[in-house]
Design a protein around this motif. Structure first.
Motif: not given
Length: 90
Positions: A17-30, A77-82
């Motif tokens: 939704v909104l981007s974050e500066p210096n965001e934390a390490y992220k993963r998407v668990k399936l 902001d408001f980006s997505s990825k498949l």
């Protein structure tokens, strides 16, 4: 995330939704994959085991000093990825 009945194909959506500066390490668990199977992710041009994708996930942010193609994710902001996964034979 959607997985077909035979666990051979899957589609994973990532939404910001909104981007974050210096965001934390992220993963998407399936979920719902076959642990012993190998899945090819077209958008990353890489293959991973089902257990790796379910327990470690898809890495969305690079580690310190790691080179990563930042075109994989649009960080605005408001980006997505498949991500599309296809089970491959060993």
């Amino acid at each position: 995330m959607v997985v077909d009945e035979k666990k051979e194909k899957a589609v994973v959506g990532w939404y910001q939704v909104l981007s974050e500066p210096n965001e934390a390490y992220k993963r998407v668990k399936l979920t719902g994959l076959e642990e012993a199977a190998i899945y090819y992710i077209e958008e990353l041009d890489s293959a991973y085991s089902g257990s790796e994708l379910m327990y470690m996930g898809i890495t969305l942010t690079p580690k310190i000093n790691e080179v990563m193609d930042f075109n994989i994710l649009d960080k605005r902001d408001f980006s997505s990825k498949l991500f599309t996964l296809v089970k491959i034979d060993r």
